[in-house]
Design a protein around this motif. Structure first.
Motif, PDB file in Angstrom:
ATOM      1  N   ASP A  78      99.291  -4.568 -25.511  1.00 19.55           N
ATOM      2  CA  ASP A  78     100.748  -4.743 -25.528  1.00 19.55           C
ATOM      3  C   ASP A  78     101.175  -6.211 -25.454  1.00 19.55           C
ATOM      4  OD1 ASP A  78     100.685  -5.436 -22.759  1.00 19.55           O
ATOM      5  OD2 ASP A  78     102.565  -4.381 -22.422  1.00 19.55           O
ATOM      6  N   ARG A  79     102.457  -6.438 -25.605  1.00 15.15           N
ATOM      7  CA  ARG A  79     103.008  -7.789 -25.750  1.00 15.15           C
ATOM      8  C   ARG A  79     102.761  -8.668 -24.522  1.00 15.15           C
ATOM      9  NH1 ARG A  79     109.272  -7.794 -26.448  1.00 15.15           N
ATOM     10  NH2 ARG A  79     108.800  -6.306 -28.094  1.00 15.15           N
ATOM     11  N   TYR A  80     102.432  -8.079 -23.383  1.00 23.85           N
ATOM     12  CA  TYR A  80     102.168  -8.871 -22.177  1.00 23.85           C
ATOM     13  C   TYR A  80     100.680  -9.132 -21.973  1.00 23.85           C
ATOM     14  CZ  TYR A  80     106.980  -7.495 -21.464  1.00 23.85           C
ATOM     15  OH  TYR A  80     108.324  -7.282 -21.646  1.00 23.85           O
ATOM     16  N   CYS A  81      99.881  -8.667 -22.922  1.00 25.95           N
ATOM     17  CA  CYS A  81      98.471  -9.062 -22.951  1.00 25.95           C
ATOM     18  C   CYS A  81      98.402 -10.568 -23.201  1.00 25.95           C
ATOM     19  CB  CYS A  81      97.768  -8.301 -24.062  1.00 25.95           C
ATOM     20  SG  CYS A  81      96.191  -8.995 -24.573  1.00 25.95           S
ATOM     21  N   MET A  82      97.392 -11.230 -22.635  1.00 21.17           N
ATOM     22  CA  MET A  82      97.284 -12.683 -22.784  1.00 21.17           C
ATOM     23  C   MET A  82      96.076 -13.092 -23.621  1.00 21.17           C
ATOM     24  SD  MET A  82      98.351 -14.385 -19.135  1.00 21.17           S
ATOM     25  CE  MET A  82     100.090 -14.574 -18.714  1.00 21.17           C
ATOM     26  N   LEU A  83      96.263 -14.103 -24.439  1.00 18.76           N
ATOM     27  CA  LEU A  83      95.198 -14.776 -25.165  1.00 18.76           C
ATOM     28  C   LEU A  83      95.105 -16.206 -24.638  1.00 18.76           C
ATOM     29  CD1 LEU A  83      96.105 -13.570 -28.770  1.00 18.76           C
ATOM     30  CD2 LEU A  83      94.300 -12.664 -27.299  1.00 18.76           C
ATOM     31  N   PHE A  84      93.977 -16.861 -24.869  1.00 20.62           N
ATOM     32  CA  PHE A  84      93.866 -18.237 -24.389  1.00 20.62           C
ATOM     33  C   PHE A  84      93.763 -19.232 -25.541  1.00 20.62           C
ATOM     34  CE2 PHE A  84      89.502 -16.384 -23.635  1.00 20.62           C
ATOM     35  CZ  PHE A  84      88.864 -16.987 -24.711  1.00 20.62           C
ATOM     36  N   CYS A  85      94.129 -20.471 -25.236  1.00 20.70           N
ATOM     37  CA  CYS A  85      94.130 -21.554 -26.217  1.00 20.70           C
ATOM     38  C   CYS A  85      93.823 -22.856 -25.495  1.00 20.70           C
ATOM     39  CB  CYS A  85      95.478 -21.637 -26.931  1.00 20.70           C
ATOM     40  SG  CYS A  85      96.892 -21.806 -25.794  1.00 20.70           S
ATOM     41  N   ILE A  86      93.553 -23.913 -26.263  1.00 19.53           N
ATOM     42  CA  ILE A  86      93.302 -25.241 -25.697  1.00 19.53           C
ATOM     43  C   ILE A  86      94.430 -26.174 -26.144  1.00 19.53           C
ATOM     44  CG2 ILE A  86      91.729 -27.206 -25.568  1.00 19.53           C
ATOM     45  CD1 ILE A  86      89.445 -25.335 -26.263  1.00 19.53           C
ATOM     46  N   PRO A  87      95.288 -26.613 -25.234  1.00 16.70           N
ATOM     47  CA  PRO A  87      96.393 -27.521 -25.605  1.00 16.70           C
ATOM     48  C   PRO A  87      95.863 -28.838 -26.162  1.00 16.70           C
ATOM     49  CG  PRO A  87      96.688 -26.601 -23.390  1.00 16.70           C
ATOM     50  CD  PRO A  87      95.293 -26.279 -23.797  1.00 16.70           C
ATOM     51  N   VAL A  88      96.581 -29.408 -27.130  1.00 13.43           N
ATOM     52  CA  VAL A  88      96.123 -30.663 -27.733  1.00 13.43           C
ATOM     53  C   VAL A  88      96.275 -31.839 -26.778  1.00 13.43           C
ATOM     54  CG1 VAL A  88      96.562 -29.910 -30.095  1.00 13.43           C
ATOM     55  CG2 VAL A  88      98.374 -31.062 -28.820  1.00 13.43           C
ATOM     56  N   SER A  89      96.944 -31.656 -25.647  1.00 15.02           N
ATOM     57  CA  SER A  89      97.011 -32.713 -24.637  1.00 15.02           C
ATOM     58  C   SER A  89      95.709 -32.826 -23.860  1.00 15.02           C
ATOM     59  CB  SER A  89      98.168 -32.444 -23.660  1.00 15.02           C
ATOM     60  OG  SER A  89      98.071 -31.142 -23.107  1.00 15.02           O
ATOM     61  N   CYS A  90      94.805 -31.848 -24.031  1.00 14.41           N
ATOM     62  CA  CYS A  90      93.476 -31.919 -23.414  1.00 14.41           C
ATOM     63  C   CYS A  90      92.662 -32.981 -24.151  1.00 14.41           C
ATOM     64  CB  CYS A  90      92.792 -30.554 -23.509  1.00 14.41           C
ATOM     65  SG  CYS A  90      91.065 -30.546 -22.996  1.00 14.41           S
ATOM     66  N   VAL A  91      92.241 -34.013 -23.431  1.00 11.15           N
ATOM     67  CA  VAL A  91      91.587 -35.153 -24.089  1.00 11.15           C
ATOM     68  C   VAL A  91      90.139 -34.874 -24.459  1.00 11.15           C
ATOM     69  CG1 VAL A  91      93.103 -36.833 -22.964  1.00 11.15           C
ATOM     70  CG2 VAL A  91      90.942 -36.184 -21.857  1.00 11.15           C
ATOM     71  N   ASP A  92      89.551 -33.839 -23.904  1.00  9.35           N
ATOM     72  CA  ASP A  92      88.150 -33.530 -24.207  1.00  9.35           C
ATOM     73  C   ASP A  92      88.009 -32.045 -24.552  1.00  9.35           C
ATOM     74  OD1 ASP A  92      85.443 -33.480 -24.500  1.00  9.35           O
ATOM     75  OD2 ASP A  92      84.957 -34.204 -22.477  1.00  9.35           O
ATOM     76  N   PRO A  93      88.473 -31.648 -25.723  1.00  8.21           N
ATOM     77  CA  PRO A  93      88.404 -30.231 -26.095  1.00  8.21           C
ATOM     78  C   PRO A  93      86.983 -29.701 -26.192  1.00  8.21           C
ATOM     79  CG  PRO A  93      88.984 -31.578 -27.994  1.00  8.21           C
ATOM     80  CD  PRO A  93      89.054 -32.473 -26.799  1.00  8.21           C
ATOM     81  N   ASP A  94      86.024 -30.573 -26.503  1.00 10.74           N
ATOM     82  CA  ASP A  94      84.644 -30.110 -26.597  1.00 10.74           C
ATOM     83  C   ASP A  94      84.106 -29.696 -25.227  1.00 10.74           C
ATOM     84  OD1 ASP A  94      84.666 -30.593 -29.312  1.00 10.74           O
ATOM     85  OD2 ASP A  94      83.822 -32.606 -29.131  1.00 10.74           O
ATOM     86  N   PHE A  95      84.582 -30.362 -24.166  1.00 17.04           N
ATOM     87  CA  PHE A  95      84.236 -29.932 -22.807  1.00 17.04           C
ATOM     88  C   PHE A  95      84.842 -28.556 -22.531  1.00 17.04           C
ATOM     89  CE2 PHE A  95      85.715 -29.531 -18.394  1.00 17.04           C
ATOM     90  CZ  PHE A  95      84.500 -29.476 -17.738  1.00 17.04           C
TER      91      PHE A  95
END
Length: 404
Positions: free
Chosen positions: A291-308
């Protein structure tokens, strides 16, 4: 306990600290944390390595370029079995994936719709066994409608529909309407042979599905919708459906895995769990709606080390086997269900969890058109869709261009 052990194991192994920061969504559950993440990114604040937000609204983050394409982040191996490739395929646009889920997250599992039924009422009314119907591929929306309509009864004989009567279906909210529609294999946005998102809502099949669901959903003596009981009971109106089910006065009840704890403790009759019914026997599999209140995750572009972030996301996901086992195999299947049949059904239910890009990119207005069908006096899908079609197609083209 399993979550605690997983986090400590990962922390010790990689010399890190797993910290959860909970932000208030400001009361707007649909948008959830989108405004906060947007503000954080625009300010250039490296506050989060990973961010969770609800399905409804999360697409805005991708369209505005505020999150990384996970396919471009190092250290994530989507071929591993702690990732769901079907989910990734559904949510990707032009080979780019901005948000997803894995074994690390339980929020998508806990918000997957279940359908409970009262075993005693099945026997009392000489109805077909739902477990057998599922196994024999005869569990269809028409069969469900027949069974739900059969048991409705004015128990107190006052000639009025009140919270003391017997009903065919109890729902958690209006949200349950689209759950039955999605169960019939409908989606607002699908993919063509080139894996490009295309509108798929406006079809003869969808019109027929909506008509079948409305045939029981709009009958107040058959279906209980808590939203309609405001001011009609002297207790919390949100509890009308669950109260009736627990007291043995509802045949079916829409619910979530977290609902089972209360059911196992308070239901006067044994209950079973089954998938949502198919449109017809030709439908390939059973589907259930996250349902619409299920959550997915993402990595914000303000994160300076996305590979970490990618490295830790892979580490936490791969280390979540015990967590998922305890949640799914122990809590859902053993603690809060009564039988092996329901445990078997849970496998079908969780295997059929579906996401819809029409919900993720809610600005299209297509999913809202679907939702609006539940409280209309007649099935107006074709008319309503015609009013938004041109603008929705234009917005979809813009989303494909900006996100693909």
């Amino acid at each position: 306990d399993a979550v605690f052990r997983r986090n400590r194991t990962v922390e010790d192994r990689y010399n890190v600290k797993v910290t959860q920061i909970i932000q208030n969504s400001g009361g707007d559950q649909d948008a959830c944390l989108v405004p906060h993440i947007r503000q954080t990114v625009m300010a250039g604040d490296d506050l989060y390595d990973l961010a969770f937000t609800t399905i409804s609204g999360i697409g805005a983050l991708a369209r505005e370029g505020l999150v990384y394409d996970l396919n471009g982040v190092r250290n994530i191996d989507f071929s591993k079995n702690w990732w769901n490739q079907d989910v990734n395929d559904t949510l990707s646009i032009g080979g780019r994936l901005y948000f997803t889920s894995s074994d690390f997250s339980l929020r998508d599992k806990s918000r997957a719709y279940l359908l409970a039924f009262n075993k005693e009422m099945i026997k009392q009314n000489n109805l077909d066994d739902p477990f057998t119907l599922v196994r024999e591929n005869k569990w269809t929306i028409d069969k469900f409608n027949d069974m739900a309509s059969h048991v409705s009864n004015d128990l107190n004989g006052d000639g009025n529909i009140d919270d003391k009567d017997q009903f065919g279906v109890g729902t958690d909210s209006y949200n349950a309407f689209v759950t039955f529609v999605y169960g019939c294999g409908v989606s607002a946005i699908g993919k063509d042979e080139k894996n490009t998102p295309i509108p798929t809502l406006n079809s003869d099949r969808t019109v027929s599905v909506i008509e079948k669901v409305r045939s029981f959903f709009t009958l107040n003596d058959v279906t209980v919708i808590p939203d309609q009981w405001v001011g009609k009971v002297d207790y919390d109106f949100w509890a009308v459906s669950s109260k009736a089910f627990k007291e043995g006065r509802e045949l079916f009840m829409t619910c979530f895995p977290h609902s089972l704890k209360a059911f196992s403790a308070e239901c006067v009759n044994d209950y079973g769990l089954v998938p949502y019914p198919k449109f017809d026997e030709a439908q390939e599999k059973y589907y259930t709606y996250a349902d619409r209140y299920c959550m997915l995750f993402c990595i914000p572009v303000s994160c300076v080390d996305p590979d970490f972030s990618g490295f830790m996301l892979e580490a936490l996901s791969s280390a979540s086997e015990e967590v998922l086992y305890n949640y799914y195999e122990v809590t859902c299947k053993v603690k809060h269900t009564y039988d092996e049949d329901s445990a078997e059904m849970l496998d079908l239910i969780f295997d059929g969890i579906v996401y819809d890009l029409g919900m993720v990119y809610s600005s299209l207005g297509i999913s809202e058109t679907l939702w609006s069908m539940c409280d209309r006096k007649k099935n107006e899908l074709v008319t309503k869709y015609a009013k938004i079609e041109s603008k929705a197609n234009q917005k979809l083209d813009e989303i494909i261009e900006s996100c693909g």
